[in-house]
Write a protein that holds these residues in place. Structure first.
Motif, mmCIF file in Angstrom:
data_model
loop_
_atom_site.group_PDB
_atom_site.id
_atom_site.type_symbol
_atom_site.label_atom_id
_atom_site.label_comp_id
_atom_site.label_asym_id
_atom_site.label_seq_id
_atom_site.Cartn_x
_atom_site.Cartn_y
_atom_site.Cartn_z
ATOM 1 N N ALA A 479 1.128 -1.266 -10.518
ATOM 2 C CA ALA A 479 0.019 -1.294 -9.555
ATOM 3 C C ALA A 479 -1.231 -0.648 -10.145
ATOM 4 C CB ALA A 479 0.430 -0.592 -8.267
ATOM 5 N N PHE A 480 -1.049 0.398 -10.929
ATOM 6 C CA PHE A 480 -2.182 1.077 -11.568
ATOM 7 C C PHE A 480 -2.910 0.121 -12.511
ATOM 8 C CE2 PHE A 480 -3.854 3.298 -15.266
ATOM 9 C CZ PHE A 480 -4.637 4.295 -14.707
ATOM 10 N N PHE A 481 -2.164 -0.543 -13.406
ATOM 11 C CA PHE A 481 -2.813 -1.426 -14.373
ATOM 12 C C PHE A 481 -3.331 -2.700 -13.719
ATOM 13 C CE2 PHE A 481 -0.668 1.271 -17.502
ATOM 14 C CZ PHE A 481 -1.723 1.463 -18.389
ATOM 15 N N ARG A 482 -2.713 -3.083 -12.614
ATOM 16 C CA ARG A 482 -3.252 -4.238 -11.882
ATOM 17 C C ARG A 482 -4.606 -3.878 -11.267
ATOM 18 N NH1 ARG A 482 -2.298 -9.875 -11.335
ATOM 19 N NH2 ARG A 482 -3.011 -10.485 -9.263
ATOM 20 N N ALA A 483 -4.766 -2.611 -10.865
ATOM 21 C CA ALA A 483 -6.058 -2.172 -10.335
ATOM 22 C C ALA A 483 -7.111 -2.153 -11.438
ATOM 23 C CB ALA A 483 -5.919 -0.787 -9.704
ATOM 24 N N MET A 484 -6.700 -1.789 -12.645
ATOM 25 C CA MET A 484 -7.633 -1.762 -13.771
ATOM 26 C C MET A 484 -7.968 -3.171 -14.242
ATOM 27 S SD MET A 484 -7.216 0.324 -17.358
ATOM 28 C CE MET A 484 -8.443 0.190 -18.681
ATOM 29 N N PHE A 485 -6.950 -4.018 -14.282
ATOM 30 C CA PHE A 485 -7.123 -5.409 -14.728
ATOM 31 C C PHE A 485 -6.611 -6.340 -13.626
ATOM 32 C CE2 PHE A 485 -6.164 -3.029 -18.729
ATOM 33 C CZ PHE A 485 -7.419 -3.145 -19.322
ATOM 34 N N PRO A 486 -7.450 -6.734 -12.686
ATOM 35 C CA PRO A 486 -6.990 -7.544 -11.543
ATOM 36 C C PRO A 486 -6.385 -8.886 -11.933
ATOM 37 C CG PRO A 486 -9.158 -6.597 -11.103
ATOM 38 C CD PRO A 486 -8.868 -6.344 -12.544
ATOM 39 N N ASP A 487 -6.651 -9.374 -13.147
ATOM 40 C CA ASP A 487 -6.085 -10.661 -13.566
ATOM 41 C C ASP A 487 -4.916 -10.478 -14.537
ATOM 42 O OD1 ASP A 487 -7.562 -9.696 -15.679
ATOM 43 O OD2 ASP A 487 -8.553 -11.600 -16.153
ATOM 44 N N ALA A 488 -4.359 -9.266 -14.611
ATOM 45 C CA ALA A 488 -3.260 -8.993 -15.551
ATOM 46 C C ALA A 488 -2.037 -9.845 -15.242
ATOM 47 C CB ALA A 488 -2.894 -7.514 -15.505
ATOM 48 N N LYS A 489 -1.297 -10.183 -16.301
ATOM 49 C CA LYS A 489 -0.035 -10.910 -16.178
ATOM 50 C C LYS A 489 1.102 -10.010 -16.664
ATOM 51 C CE LYS A 489 -1.701 -15.675 -16.645
ATOM 52 N NZ LYS A 489 -0.879 -16.300 -15.603
ATOM 53 N N PHE A 490 2.296 -10.214 -16.117
ATOM 54 C CA PHE A 490 3.421 -9.346 -16.434
ATOM 55 C C PHE A 490 4.640 -10.181 -16.827
ATOM 56 C CE2 PHE A 490 0.631 -7.114 -13.577
ATOM 57 C CZ PHE A 490 0.546 -5.847 -14.134
ATOM 58 N N ILE A 491 5.269 -9.782 -17.933
ATOM 59 C CA ILE A 491 6.529 -10.373 -18.368
ATOM 60 C C ILE A 491 7.626 -9.350 -18.101
ATOM 61 C CG2 ILE A 491 7.872 -11.211 -20.325
ATOM 62 C CD1 ILE A 491 5.238 -12.126 -21.610
ATOM 63 N N TYR A 492 8.528 -9.683 -17.197
ATOM 64 C CA TYR A 492 9.618 -8.781 -16.831
ATOM 65 C C TYR A 492 10.848 -9.132 -17.653
ATOM 66 C CZ TYR A 492 13.303 -6.773 -13.781
ATOM 67 O OH TYR A 492 14.398 -6.091 -13.278
ATOM 68 N N LEU A 493 11.199 -8.240 -18.574
ATOM 69 C CA LEU A 493 12.380 -8.411 -19.412
ATOM 70 C C LEU A 493 13.505 -7.537 -18.854
ATOM 71 C CD1 LEU A 493 13.744 -9.362 -22.118
ATOM 72 C CD2 LEU A 493 12.804 -7.271 -23.143
ATOM 73 N N TYR A 494 14.645 -8.145 -18.606
ATOM 74 C CA TYR A 494 15.783 -7.364 -18.110
ATOM 75 C C TYR A 494 16.998 -7.647 -18.988
ATOM 76 C CZ TYR A 494 16.877 -11.851 -15.930
ATOM 77 O OH TYR A 494 17.134 -13.179 -15.721
ATOM 78 N N ARG A 495 17.888 -6.686 -19.007
ATOM 79 C CA ARG A 495 19.086 -6.779 -19.845
ATOM 80 C C ARG A 495 20.299 -6.429 -19.003
ATOM 81 N NH1 ARG A 495 19.962 -3.018 -25.268
ATOM 82 N NH2 ARG A 495 21.966 -3.919 -25.955
ATOM 83 N N SER A 496 21.446 -7.014 -19.314
ATOM 84 C CA SER A 496 22.644 -6.746 -18.525
ATOM 85 C C SER A 496 22.887 -5.246 -18.434
ATOM 86 C CB SER A 496 23.859 -7.443 -19.143
ATOM 87 O OG SER A 496 24.120 -6.941 -20.435
ATOM 88 N N ALA A 497 23.304 -4.805 -17.256
ATOM 89 C CA ALA A 497 23.347 -3.379 -16.951
ATOM 90 C C ALA A 497 24.174 -2.583 -17.945
ATOM 91 C CB ALA A 497 23.872 -3.173 -15.534
ATOM 92 N N ARG A 498 25.382 -2.996 -18.192
ATOM 93 C CA ARG A 498 26.278 -2.181 -19.028
ATOM 94 C C ARG A 498 25.752 -2.046 -20.457
ATOM 95 N NH1 ARG A 498 28.524 -4.727 -15.140
ATOM 96 N NH2 ARG A 498 30.224 -3.856 -13.885
ATOM 97 N N SER A 499 25.283 -3.139 -21.032
ATOM 98 C CA SER A 499 24.740 -3.076 -22.391
ATOM 99 C C SER A 499 23.499 -2.198 -22.452
ATOM 100 C CB SER A 499 24.412 -4.481 -22.895
ATOM 101 O OG SER A 499 25.578 -5.260 -23.020
#
Length: 649
Positions: A479-499
């Motif tokens: 939310a902070f960086f979205r306020a700084m850059f209103p047109d920001a894009k985000f890539i959400y990388l997730y990994r299996s929990a146990r690993s």
């Protein structure tokens, strides 16, 4: 500090076997990565700011807990009879090197560095400008001119370890140095004159003075004048070859000195007026940048603008010790506007600084259009993804993570927020903070080839850029960086929990990812990785439970914040998919980010992902099973979040 010769051998020698014993008592977890993550370079702090594991130059120097275990090293430090600053054991792995560089920042203006080799080999070579090469033998003492370009090459099969002491010097030290000799001249080594310092059981031989005061909020006009005059003296190399350029530089610097003296008379060094001085600094840097493009010093081959900008920036320091309340006269300013050749400052807004828009406009900076943030739990492969996308010709980065840039702003550092967490929301953002962050980003901004924006010829500097950023802590600051850059894009990388949790446990156990060494209310191992809200509730829990909680808390926060944004502004990808289908995955991410998937990316994708710079051990399937018992006991912490992730994407 500049010396009359590249190297100076000092007339002291020490007990190498005792030094080895003290250096080798430490385990791998005690060694810290080089701040620029240079391959094979690690260090173990002995004297540091606050006695903590850090690489800071400014602040009160104190012994670390490691130094308490080194009585002979303490005697070695005392033998020089000088004020001791930052001190470390510095290790260089076999086959690695310290790249050629010069130390041109302000901290080295009045400091030099003493080297005492502890473990070395004849094929460990210290090289200085003009091809002066030496080998520093174990137990000897050396100093050198670090203004000159220098490098170290470990061509041997042993890991080199030096004791390295930074100092401003003293009368006793310089008397000792005068008895030393320059190895590049005639052979004058006078072994008879070398004083040997064996271990002493007398506790008085352990005492030495430490640096306490090494920074000011604002430097006085006298010091600023001296610094500017030193800079001009170095720039005189251009007086004959580029007379018009030199005249323009001299004029701008002279005007800056006069303005600084005027500000000092009005504002002194009071903290609330530091932004006024910073406007002068920013204006001068902007004026001299086009004049100094493509210029290098003859004396050390360093980029002139980079050195000059660092010196000028150091003339103010918001983090310096502040004047005691009531010790300065009250200032009552009117709302007049101060006009000068180098600044336009509205004094009724003292302390406010420039807004982000004002900063970009005033200093003709490129617009950061649709910056891309990789958000992920720690140890989930985000560095691997960052290093892959960093190769894209359409992206600019700061080369690494931005922890330092964010937390160097006092109001954003957790210490000034009761260590609640690393989280920052939209209400924590102000346009003035945005300007400070932008300045920090610009200082390190580089293209895929590693060329800095400020070192790029002006005619080739783009007016707008695509910016890529990856810092796990910033996953809690969407939310902070979205306020700084209103047109920001985000890539959400997730990994299996146990690993992922297994890798987080490895990071904690290695203690190579420590972020807060003296976290209040925490009695476990030094805190590693990011700090989500509610961390105090993990006191007394196992490392596996803390790791599981960090994974769950980070992923929960990412999903909460992204769900508040339009779906067109974010996308998801799993670590497992990235590894199994690198070409298709990178192509999809480039399409989402609206950046080219060209030949370079295609070749990289076909070759597969190399190990990232933060890899602890080589990847292998089911590596998490080493921590199976602890992870299974922590399942209730992460299972529900794992289900949410499966539904979220």
């Amino acid at each position: 500090m500049r010396l009359g010769s590249a190297f100076l051998k000092l007339p002291l020698r020490f007990d190498i076997e005792r030094l080895k014993g003290e250096a080798m008592q430490f385990g791998e977890a005690d060694w810290e990565y080089h701040p620029q993550r240079e391959t094979g370079n690690t260090a173990l702090p002995l004297i540091s700011v606050g006695g903590e594991n850090n690489n800071l130059f400014e602040g009160e120097m104190k012994p670390t807990s490691a130094l308490e275990r080194c009585p002979y090293i303490q005697q070695v430090m005392a033998a020089f009879g000088t004020v001791v600053g930052r001190t470390r054991l510095m290790r260089l792995k076999a086959g690695c090197d310290v790249p050629a560089h010069s130390d041109g920042n302000y901290a080295w203006r009045n400091r030099l560095r003493i080297h005492i080799p502890i473990i070395t080999h004849p094929e460990v070579i210290f090289s200085s400008v003009d091809n002066i090469d030496i080998h520093m033998a174990a137990g000897d003492a050396w100093t050198f001119d670090n203004w000159r370009e220098h490098a170290v090459y470990n061509n041997s099969d042993v890991d080199r370890i030096h004791l390295v002491i930074d100092t401003v010097g003293s009368s006793q030290f310089w008397a000792t140095a005068k008895s030393g000799w320059d190895p590049s001249g005639a052979d004058q080594e006078q072994n008879q004159a070398i004083k040997y310092y064996p271990f002493s059981y007398n506790s008085d031989d352990h005492s030495f003075a430490l640096e306490r005061f090494n920074s000011l909020p604002v430097r006085s006009p006298d010091e600023v004048t001296n610094m500017c005059n030193e800079l001009l003296a170095d720039l005189r190399q251009f007086e004959r070859s580029s007379p018009h350029m030199f005249v323009d530089l001299e004029e701008e610097i002279e005007l800056f000195k006069h303005d600084w003296a005027g500000y000092w008379a009005r504002y002194w060094d009071l903290t609330e007026y530091i932004p006024q001085y910073q406007l002068l600094v920013r204006r001068l840097k902007t004026k001299i940048r086009p004049l100094l493009k493509h210029a290098n010093f003859d004396s050390n081959r360093a980029d002139v603008y980079t050195v000059a900008a660092a010196w000028i920036t150091s003339m103010t320091n918001e983090a310096a010790p502040q004047r005691l309340e009531g010790s300065a006269p009250e200032l009552k300013l009117d709302s007049t506007v101060a006009h000068s050749s180098t600044s336009v400052v509205d004094t009724d807004k003292a302390g406010s600084g420039l807004t982000l828009d004002e900063y970009i406009a005033r200093f003709s900076l490129p617009a950061f259009e649709q910056p891309i943030f990789i958000v992920a739990a720690p140890r989930s492969g985000s560095t691997m993804l960052f290093e892959a996308l960093q190769r894209n010709k359409g992206l600019w980065t700061i080369g690494d993570e931005s922890q330092r840039e964010v937390e160097s702003i006092p109001s954003l550092h957790p210490a000034n927020r009761q260590f609640a967490s690393n989280e920052l929301g939209k209400d924590d953002y102000t346009p003035q903070i945005g300007a400070q962050l932008m300045e920090a980003f610009m200082a390190r901004l580089q293209n895929p080839g590693g060329t800095g924006y400020e070192q790029t010829p002006e005619e080739y500097q783009p007016k707008s850029i695509r910016f890529l950023e990856k810092t796990p802590k910033n996953s809690l600051r969407i939310a902070f960086f979205r306020a700084m850059f209103p047109d920001a894009k985000f890539i959400y990388l997730y990994r299996s929990a146990r690993s992922n949790i297994g890798s987080i446990i490895d990071a904690w156990n290695s203690q190579k990812f420590v972020t807060y060494r003296n976290l209040p209310d925490w009695n476990g191992p030094y805190w590693s990785l990011l700090l989500p809200e509610g961390w105090r509730g993990m006191r007394g829990q196992s490392t596996a439970q803390v790791a599981a909680w960090q994974w769950a808390a980070t992923n929960r926060k990412i999903m909460q914040d992204l769900s508040q944004l339009p779906k067109t502004d974010w996308t998801t990808i799993s670590y497992e998919t990235l590894i199994e289908s690198p070409s298709a995955s990178l192509q999809r991410l480039c399409q989402f980010a609206e950046i080219p998937f060209g030949p370079r990316m295609e070749i990289f994708a076909k070759q597969g992902f190399p190990q990232s710079r933060y890899t602890l051990t080589a990847p292998e399937n089911h590596k998490w099973l080493r921590h199976e018992k602890g992870i299974l006991e922590a399942e209730e912490i992460f299972l529900s979040i794992e289900n949410e992730i499966n539904e979220f994407h």
